[in-house]
Design a protein around this motif. Structure first.
Motif, mmCIF file in Angstrom:
data_model
loop_
_atom_site.group_PDB
_atom_site.id
_atom_site.type_symbol
_atom_site.label_atom_id
_atom_site.label_comp_id
_atom_site.label_asym_id
_atom_site.label_seq_id
_atom_site.Cartn_x
_atom_site.Cartn_y
_atom_site.Cartn_z
ATOM 1 N N PHE A 97 36.057 46.885 51.297
ATOM 2 C CA PHE A 97 37.232 47.736 51.064
ATOM 3 C C PHE A 97 38.436 46.905 50.630
ATOM 4 O O PHE A 97 39.158 47.272 49.691
ATOM 5 N N GLU A 98 38.665 45.783 51.297
ATOM 6 C CA GLU A 98 39.824 44.952 50.965
ATOM 7 C C GLU A 98 39.706 44.353 49.568
ATOM 8 O O GLU A 98 40.703 44.266 48.839
ATOM 9 N N VAL A 99 38.496 43.951 49.179
ATOM 10 C CA VAL A 99 38.288 43.432 47.825
ATOM 11 C C VAL A 99 38.560 44.521 46.785
ATOM 12 O O VAL A 99 39.203 44.279 45.750
ATOM 13 N N CYS A 102 42.346 45.071 46.380
ATOM 14 C CA CYS A 102 42.969 44.044 45.536
ATOM 15 C C CYS A 102 42.628 44.262 44.069
ATOM 16 O O CYS A 102 43.493 44.146 43.189
ATOM 17 N N ASP A 103 41.388 44.577 43.787
ATOM 18 C CA ASP A 103 40.982 44.813 42.400
ATOM 19 C C ASP A 103 41.673 46.051 41.835
ATOM 20 O O ASP A 103 42.091 46.064 40.674
ATOM 21 N N ARG A 104 41.817 47.092 42.645
ATOM 22 C CA ARG A 104 42.488 48.322 42.190
ATOM 23 C C ARG A 104 43.960 48.070 41.910
ATOM 24 O O ARG A 104 44.519 48.560 40.919
ATOM 25 N N VAL A 105 44.625 47.300 42.760
ATOM 26 C CA VAL A 105 46.040 47.013 42.573
ATOM 27 C C VAL A 105 46.264 46.116 41.364
ATOM 28 O O VAL A 105 47.203 46.320 40.572
ATOM 29 N N GLU A 106 45.389 45.126 41.163
ATOM 30 C CA GLU A 106 45.574 44.177 40.065
ATOM 31 C C GLU A 106 45.191 44.776 38.706
ATOM 32 O O GLU A 106 45.854 44.520 37.704
ATOM 33 N N ARG A 107 44.126 45.575 38.677
ATOM 34 C CA ARG A 107 43.639 46.094 37.397
ATOM 35 C C ARG A 107 43.804 47.603 37.245
ATOM 36 O O ARG A 107 43.914 48.096 36.122
ATOM 37 N N GLY A 108 43.808 48.332 38.346
ATOM 38 C CA GLY A 108 43.954 49.782 38.278
ATOM 39 C C GLY A 108 42.812 50.470 37.570
ATOM 40 O O GLY A 108 43.018 51.466 36.870
ATOM 41 N N VAL A 115 37.519 53.201 46.072
ATOM 42 C CA VAL A 115 38.037 52.098 46.875
ATOM 43 C C VAL A 115 37.825 52.368 48.365
ATOM 44 O O VAL A 115 37.458 51.471 49.134
ATOM 45 N N PHE A 116 38.033 53.616 48.786
ATOM 46 C CA PHE A 116 37.912 53.971 50.196
ATOM 47 C C PHE A 116 36.473 54.242 50.618
ATOM 48 O O PHE A 116 36.237 54.523 51.799
#
Length: 297
Positions: A97-99, A102-108, A115-116
């Motif tokens: 989940f944490e990975v 981070c990927d969602r925030v950086e690349r969207g 993610v959840f």
């Protein structure tokens, strides 16, 4: 307070967890306020350290278990090994989940429902772990936290993906219910500490213990509740396109003041150590320290 007893009951695993959470709760608001320009991966570095030590401890424990068949003949050791496997499985799902965050925030590039998804799996696993833990008289903390928040995970994911358009005050209803229960716990400890101060049958050490528990619970629950109220208020103002920012500097972040007592609590005599070996057992029948700390992590 006996200093020798303090260090005997000191729980390094819990201290490490709360120290990592404390550092993360400082770095995250600094990143959100733009004070530091680190990537999301760097901000999550305390969380990566926590998960790395869990995985290393699990590998060491599994290696020792495989090389020592005599452990499989001991019922208590078998139960400890199963507890380690359950804890590692939950931590791996949380790591996934944490990975993804981070990927969602950086690349969207992903939906928040994706993610959840690990949290949707970790909740039923935690429920099963709680049932197993209650049957075998195991201490449960992370498992209970994950199992009772499944509905909250679903609401947040649906709200972030704009599938539902509820106000954040409504989205956090499961959290308000949980916080109401914690407030009742705080009230219970306050009343119990006041009764203990007026009781003539209790020794001074017991009175200090009750008062300390009440203070610790107050310093944990009140900042958490304050943070959640401010967060909901901030999201409401942001969606209304008004200029208001949640006080996210480390010294003013309520989460920091909520995690600090938890860090101090681990070094107090109120926590019992969770490890591979029970007190009084010979050292040659116990597994190494990394494996013993894995179940507590």
């Amino acid at each position: 307070m006996n200093p020798r007893g303090l260090f005997q009951d000191f729980n390094p695993s819990k201290f490490l967890i709360y120290a990592c959470l404390l550092l993360f709760s400082v770095l995250l608001p600094l990143r959100l306020d733009g004070i530091i320009q680190w990537s999301c991966w760097a901000v999550f570095s305390p969380i990566w350290l926590w998960k790395l030590l869990v995985i290393v401890g699990a590998l060491v424990g599994a290696g020792v278990w495989a090389r020592n068949p005599r452990y499989r003949m001991e019922g208590e050791t078998c139960m400890e090994f199963k507890a380690m496997l359950i804890a590692v499985g939950i931590h791996l799902l949380l790591l996934t989940f944490e990975v993804l965050v981070c990927d969602r925030v950086e690349r969207g590039a992903h939906f928040w429902l994706l993610v959840f998804m690990p949290l949707f799996f970790v909740s039923p696993v935690s429920v099963a772990a709680c049932v197993w833990g209650f049957r075998h008289d195991r201490s449960l903390e992370l498992e209970i936290l994950c199992s009772v928040n499944i509905l909250q995970f679903i609401f947040i994911a649906l709200r972030l993906d704009r599938i539902i358009h509820w106000p954040w005050l409504v989205v956090f209803v499961p959290l308000w219910i949980l916080m109401s229960f914690l407030c009742l716990v705080v009230l219970y400890y306050i009343v119990w500490s006041l009764l203990s101060l007026r009781s003539l049958d209790m020794v001074a050490e017991q009175r200090r213990t009750h008062v300390t528990m009440a203070i610790i619970w107050i310093t944990i629950v009140v900042p958490l509740l304050t943070f959640e109220v401010l967060l909901v208020h901030r999201q409401k103002r942001v969606e209304a396109r008004r200029t208001m920012r949640l006080p996210q500097k480390p010294g003013r972040n309520p989460v920091v003041w909520s995690v600090c007592p938890a860090v101090l609590k681990t070094s107090w005599q109120l926590w019992s150590s969770l490890g591979w070996c029970l007190r009084g057992r010979d050292e040659d029948t116990c597994l190494p320290e990394p494996a013993r700390g894995c179940t507590a992590l």
